[in-house]
Write a protein that holds these residues in place. Structure first.
Motif, PDB file in Angstrom:
ATOM      1  N   PRO A 165    -105.689  46.169 -18.005  1.00 21.77           N
ATOM      2  CA  PRO A 165    -104.662  45.450 -18.651  1.00 21.77           C
ATOM      3  C   PRO A 165    -103.206  45.245 -17.762  1.00 21.77           C
ATOM      4  O   PRO A 165    -102.618  44.504 -18.105  1.00 21.77           O
ATOM      5  CB  PRO A 165    -104.349  46.384 -19.940  1.00 21.77           C
ATOM      6  N   SER A 217    -106.525  40.759 -13.595  1.00 24.55           N
ATOM      7  CA  SER A 217    -106.669  40.445 -15.025  1.00 24.55           C
ATOM      8  C   SER A 217    -105.131  41.123 -15.707  1.00 24.55           C
ATOM      9  O   SER A 217    -104.840  42.233 -14.994  1.00 24.55           O
ATOM     10  CB  SER A 217    -107.716  41.255 -15.681  1.00 24.55           C
ATOM     11  N   ASN A 218    -104.814  40.878 -16.738  1.00 24.80           N
ATOM     12  CA  ASN A 218    -103.886  41.646 -17.533  1.00 24.80           C
ATOM     13  C   ASN A 218    -103.964  41.553 -18.897  1.00 24.80           C
ATOM     14  O   ASN A 218    -104.565  40.407 -19.420  1.00 24.80           O
ATOM     15  CB  ASN A 218    -102.363  41.621 -16.776  1.00 24.80           C
ATOM     16  N   ARG A 219    -102.993  42.217 -19.713  1.00 22.37           N
ATOM     17  CA  ARG A 219    -103.190  41.819 -21.203  1.00 22.37           C
ATOM     18  C   ARG A 219    -102.683  40.572 -21.670  1.00 22.37           C
ATOM     19  O   ARG A 219    -102.936  39.980 -22.627  1.00 22.37           O
ATOM     20  CB  ARG A 219    -102.415  43.166 -21.730  1.00 22.37           C
ATOM     21  N   LYS A 220    -101.790  39.884 -20.723  1.00 17.13           N
ATOM     22  CA  LYS A 220    -101.322  38.367 -21.023  1.00 17.13           C
ATOM     23  C   LYS A 220    -102.215  37.363 -20.586  1.00 17.13           C
ATOM     24  O   LYS A 220    -101.934  36.362 -20.758  1.00 17.13           O
ATOM     25  CB  LYS A 220     -99.985  38.568 -20.416  1.00 17.13           C
ATOM     26  N   GLU A 221    -103.374  37.810 -19.932  1.00 12.12           N
ATOM     27  CA  GLU A 221    -104.349  36.975 -19.631  1.00 12.12           C
ATOM     28  C   GLU A 221    -104.036  35.921 -18.555  1.00 12.12           C
ATOM     29  O   GLU A 221    -104.330  34.749 -18.472  1.00 12.12           O
ATOM     30  CB  GLU A 221    -104.987  36.021 -20.865  1.00 12.12           C
ATOM     31  N   GLU A 222    -103.286  36.511 -17.806  1.00 11.66           N
ATOM     32  CA  GLU A 222    -102.537  35.552 -16.374  1.00 11.66           C
ATOM     33  C   GLU A 222    -103.406  35.487 -15.110  1.00 11.66           C
ATOM     34  O   GLU A 222    -102.804  35.247 -14.169  1.00 11.66           O
ATOM     35  CB  GLU A 222    -101.266  36.177 -16.109  1.00 11.66           C
ATOM     36  N   ASN A 243    -109.509  36.378 -15.826  1.00 13.78           N
ATOM     37  CA  ASN A 243    -109.075  35.963 -17.294  1.00 13.78           C
ATOM     38  C   ASN A 243    -109.490  34.373 -17.247  1.00 13.78           C
ATOM     39  O   ASN A 243    -109.915  33.813 -17.972  1.00 13.78           O
ATOM     40  CB  ASN A 243    -107.784  35.938 -17.702  1.00 13.78           C
ATOM     41  N   LYS A 244    -109.032  33.589 -16.247  1.00 15.00           N
ATOM     42  CA  LYS A 244    -109.221  31.957 -15.987  1.00 15.00           C
ATOM     43  C   LYS A 244    -110.786  31.841 -16.044  1.00 15.00           C
ATOM     44  O   LYS A 244    -111.192  30.963 -16.674  1.00 15.00           O
ATOM     45  CB  LYS A 244    -108.524  31.468 -15.050  1.00 15.00           C
ATOM     46  N   GLU A 288    -112.271  32.429 -19.303  1.00 17.03           N
ATOM     47  CA  GLU A 288    -112.030  31.415 -20.220  1.00 17.03           C
ATOM     48  C   GLU A 288    -112.884  30.356 -20.123  1.00 17.03           C
ATOM     49  O   GLU A 288    -113.605  29.410 -20.896  1.00 17.03           O
ATOM     50  CB  GLU A 288    -110.706  30.895 -20.124  1.00 17.03           C
ATOM     51  N   TYR A 316    -111.239  40.599 -25.440  1.00 18.02           N
ATOM     52  CA  TYR A 316    -111.029  41.570 -24.398  1.00 18.02           C
ATOM     53  C   TYR A 316    -110.968  42.922 -24.979  1.00 18.02           C
ATOM     54  O   TYR A 316    -110.470  43.278 -26.057  1.00 18.02           O
ATOM     55  CB  TYR A 316    -109.612  41.310 -23.840  1.00 18.02           C
ATOM     56  N   GLU A 371    -100.140  51.179 -14.593  1.00 14.13           N
ATOM     57  CA  GLU A 371     -99.484  49.847 -14.477  1.00 14.13           C
ATOM     58  C   GLU A 371     -98.828  49.663 -13.035  1.00 14.13           C
ATOM     59  O   GLU A 371     -98.229  48.690 -12.829  1.00 14.13           O
ATOM     60  CB  GLU A 371     -98.138  49.888 -15.491  1.00 14.13           C
TER      61      GLU A 371
END
Length: 287
Positions: A34, A40-45, A49-50, A53, A65, A178
């Motif tokens: 995350p 990757s991160n929790r905001k899917e940035e 993540n891409k 998708e 996730y 983090e």
């Protein structure tokens, strides 16, 4: 008797009790960190993540996730953990493992990258275009504070080249999930706390683009050094599924192969330095 044998099989390590049924999938369930940009991160940035998708779009499903920090217990708490809300596992695909990963079954690699020697601009190294030029400057008296983590090729490299007297130590994994050590190194280079470091290419490629002052850094991608003692900088990255799920692994490999150009475009957009993709031959029954 058949029921008894089935019950026994479900208890055997490596035999999934709730394996993925590719034909019945309604979501691509991804195991992810995350807090680990650019991955990757929790905001899917992140670029993982891409890519997830992209795969979900090709499969006609949504992405879901299961987030957990990438440290001890990651696979146990994600890929191997059964869902608490229904049949199946918490997630079915890890997006970032070594091609030789052992805790799960790695897919074909989908990119190869390398570590980079990163130098701070404006500190007597602006004309450096190779490690040898840096060595010469240090030999001639240039004081270079070299950020070195406690795990990775950087420590072997500075030892090999007699730079141990220049090091500033960094933890490769802090107590705070983090905190990304690659981001910390990059920020300290920009701030002048250190003058040089070796950073994994995808990490420095991203932060050099996104952090203020990052574009002033001098980034020199490194190649594997086979002179004794050898130091390896280049690594191929794969995804991973559970052992025994051959149909699902074949599907992921198909997605990688059919969408490699789009995967490369995503990686390049994030500043990942790409080398020609290296694929290691694996036996057919490696699961």
């Amino acid at each position: 008797m058949k029921r008894y044998l089935l019950a026994c099989l479900l208890l055997v390590p490596g035999v999934p009790a709730l394996a993925v049924d590719v034909g019945e999938m309604t979501a691509l369930k991804v195991c992810a960190d995350p807090f680990l940009l650019p991955f990757s991160n929790r905001k899917e940035e992140g670029f993982e993540n891409k890519i997830a998708e992209l795969f979900a779009e090709k499969m006609g499903v949504e992405v879901q996730y299961e987030f957990f920090p990438t440290r001890i217990g990651f696979i146990r708490n994600t890929l191997r953990a059964e869902s608490e809300s229904g049949p199946g596992y918490k997630c079915d695909l890890v997006m970032n493992v070594s091609e030789h990963f052992e805790l799960a079954s790695p897919t074909d690699p989908y990119y190869t990258s390398t570590h980079s020697l990163v130098l701070a601009g404006g500190r007597g190294m602006d004309d450096v275009t190779s490690p040898e030029m840096l060595f010469e400057l240090v030999k001639n008296g240039l004081k270079v504070k070299f950020g070195v983590t406690d795990r990775g090729p950087d420590q072997f490299w500075v030892f090999k080249h007699g730079l141990m007297g220049n090091i500033v130590p960094y933890q490769s994994q802090t107590g705070d999930p983090e905190v990304h050590p690659g981001e910390t190194l990059t920020k300290d280079l920009i701030a002048g706390k250190i003058d040089a470091a070796i950073v994994w290419g995808p990490t420095i490629g991203f932060y050099a683009k996104t952090l203020e002052g990052g574009r002033d850094l001098i980034i020199l991608p490194l190649r594997d050094d086979f002179s004794p003692p050898p130091v390896k900088f280049e690594f191929s990255v794969a995804m991973a599924v559970r052992y025994g799920e051959k149909e699902w692994k074949d599907k992921v490999n198909q997605l990688i192969a059919e969408n490699q150009a789009e995967i490369n475009a995503i990686l390049e957009d994030y500043g990942v330095p790409l080398l020609p993709l290296k694929k290691t031959e694996k036996p057919e029954d490696d699961d």
